[in-house]
Design a protein around this motif. Sequence first.
Motif, PDB file in Angstrom:
ATOM      1  N   UNK A 224     123.614  -6.713  79.017  1.00  0.00           N
ATOM      2  CA  UNK A 224     122.867  -6.336  80.113  1.00  0.00           C
ATOM      3  C   UNK A 224     123.263  -4.784  80.358  1.00  0.00           C
ATOM      4  N   UNK A 225     122.156  -4.180  80.487  1.00  0.00           N
ATOM      5  CA  UNK A 225     122.613  -2.545  80.917  1.00  0.00           C
ATOM      6  C   UNK A 225     121.939  -2.255  82.137  1.00  0.00           C
TER       7      UNK A 225
ATOM      8  N   UNK B   3     123.296   7.169  89.588  1.00  0.00           N
ATOM      9  CA  UNK B   3     124.809   7.824  89.640  1.00  0.00           C
ATOM     10  C   UNK B   3     125.768   6.791  89.277  1.00  0.00           C
ATOM     11  N   UNK B   4     125.326   5.830  88.727  1.00  0.00           N
ATOM     12  CA  UNK B   4     126.292   4.789  88.281  1.00  0.00           C
ATOM     13  C   UNK B   4     125.733   3.974  87.056  1.00  0.00           C
ATOM     14  N   UNK B   5     126.673   3.966  85.950  1.00  0.00           N
ATOM     15  CA  UNK B   5     126.127   3.231  84.824  1.00  0.00           C
ATOM     16  C   UNK B   5     127.014   1.862  84.715  1.00  0.00           C
ATOM     17  N   UNK B   6     126.377   0.832  84.356  1.00  0.00           N
ATOM     18  CA  UNK B   6     127.269  -0.409  84.366  1.00  0.00           C
ATOM     19  C   UNK B   6     126.574  -1.135  82.999  1.00  0.00           C
ATOM     20  N   UNK B   7     127.593  -1.610  82.202  1.00  0.00           N
ATOM     21  CA  UNK B   7     127.114  -2.477  80.979  1.00  0.00           C
ATOM     22  C   UNK B   7     127.931  -3.815  81.145  1.00  0.00           C
ATOM     23  N   UNK B   8     127.204  -4.708  80.699  1.00  0.00           N
ATOM     24  CA  UNK B   8     127.870  -6.068  80.607  1.00  0.00           C
ATOM     25  C   UNK B   8     127.443  -6.713  79.368  1.00  0.00           C
ATOM     26  N   UNK B   9     128.271  -7.569  78.756  1.00  0.00           N
ATOM     27  CA  UNK B   9     127.872  -8.281  77.579  1.00  0.00           C
ATOM     28  C   UNK B   9     128.653  -9.786  77.869  1.00  0.00           C
ATOM     29  N   UNK B  10     127.880 -10.859  76.974  1.00  0.00           N
ATOM     30  CA  UNK B  10     128.523 -12.125  77.097  1.00  0.00           C
ATOM     31  C   UNK B  10     128.240 -12.539  76.038  1.00  0.00           C
ATOM     32  N   UNK B  11     129.091 -13.420  75.329  1.00  0.00           N
ATOM     33  CA  UNK B  11     129.072 -14.141  74.038  1.00  0.00           C
ATOM     34  C   UNK B  11     129.544 -15.519  74.104  1.00  0.00           C
ATOM     35  N   UNK B  12     128.778 -16.440  73.523  1.00  0.00           N
ATOM     36  CA  UNK B  12     129.148 -17.633  73.335  1.00  0.00           C
ATOM     37  C   UNK B  12     129.420 -18.233  72.015  1.00  0.00           C
ATOM     38  N   UNK B  13     130.450 -18.985  71.739  1.00  0.00           N
ATOM     39  CA  UNK B  13     130.859 -19.753  70.442  1.00  0.00           C
ATOM     40  C   UNK B  13     131.207 -20.964  70.749  1.00  0.00           C
TER      41      UNK B  13
ATOM     42  N   UNK C 213     133.426 -21.606  74.043  1.00  0.00           N
ATOM     43  CA  UNK C 213     134.201 -20.579  74.407  1.00  0.00           C
ATOM     44  C   UNK C 213     133.173 -19.334  74.657  1.00  0.00           C
ATOM     45  N   UNK C 214     133.493 -18.870  76.012  1.00  0.00           N
ATOM     46  CA  UNK C 214     132.879 -17.631  76.310  1.00  0.00           C
ATOM     47  C   UNK C 214     133.467 -16.465  76.473  1.00  0.00           C
ATOM     48  N   UNK C 215     133.086 -15.198  76.176  1.00  0.00           N
ATOM     49  CA  UNK C 215     133.805 -13.989  76.240  1.00  0.00           C
ATOM     50  C   UNK C 215     132.798 -13.063  77.075  1.00  0.00           C
ATOM     51  N   UNK C 216     133.249 -12.350  78.121  1.00  0.00           N
ATOM     52  CA  UNK C 216     132.669 -11.585  78.895  1.00  0.00           C
ATOM     53  C   UNK C 216     133.139 -10.262  78.886  1.00  0.00           C
ATOM     54  N   UNK C 217     132.596  -9.223  79.154  1.00  0.00           N
ATOM     55  CA  UNK C 217     133.271  -7.935  79.441  1.00  0.00           C
ATOM     56  C   UNK C 217     132.177  -7.148  80.143  1.00  0.00           C
ATOM     57  N   UNK C 218     132.635  -6.298  80.869  1.00  0.00           N
ATOM     58  CA  UNK C 218     131.975  -5.151  81.484  1.00  0.00           C
ATOM     59  C   UNK C 218     132.601  -3.748  81.699  1.00  0.00           C
ATOM     60  N   UNK C 219     131.773  -2.966  81.912  1.00  0.00           N
ATOM     61  CA  UNK C 219     132.288  -1.638  82.140  1.00  0.00           C
ATOM     62  C   UNK C 219     131.402  -0.638  82.910  1.00  0.00           C
TER      63      UNK C 219
END
Length: 189
Positions: A16-17, A22-32, A41-47
């Motif tokens: 997701x982008x 005035x704010x930028x947010x990025x999020x990613x999700x991966x499944x294995x 297994x689920x990995x999530x990261x956001x910034x």
Amino acid sequence: VLEPFQSKNRKSAESYFYNYSDRIAIKGTSFFPGLGKYHSIKLVSGYSIVGETPNGGYSTNPISSEIEFARGYLNYNGNNAKAYFFGSFNYTFTLVNPDITIPKFLYIKRIKTNLFADYSNKNHTGIENIISKGVKYTSFGFELIFENHILNIPYSPINMGMRLSSIDAPKGSSLRGLTGEFIFSIELF
């Protein structure tokens, strides 16, 4: 031969982008796939980073709930940070398929658990020091989830359960120890 939907090794990734002016947010999700059948297994990261407003200040525009906060910290989020990072590891597996039915009312299809570890980092001074000077929040624990069907509605499972988290807040904070929460969600599709 037909296999249950959960037995397929689902391999997918979502990204997701979000860009608010005035704010930028990025999020990613991966499944294995996990180690066994019905494991995943689920990995999530956001910034997220906040830009300066035209008058030289910083935005207070919230991220909403697009990027999560470490589980177990009730009423905490990354909204007031200039730079914010979130990472999560989840290992989910089925404990038992009890197939318990209360006719015409409730069907308990599956009992599953989720083992998790979360990390959040909030920085109030800016993006350049997020790792070294950010405020770190960590948690780990498990969730026990009952997948139910109420009133014989077959395609909308209702998940109910509980979460137990061990939290470790920054030094000087009283937020340490175990927290418990109830879980309730409805899957529409």
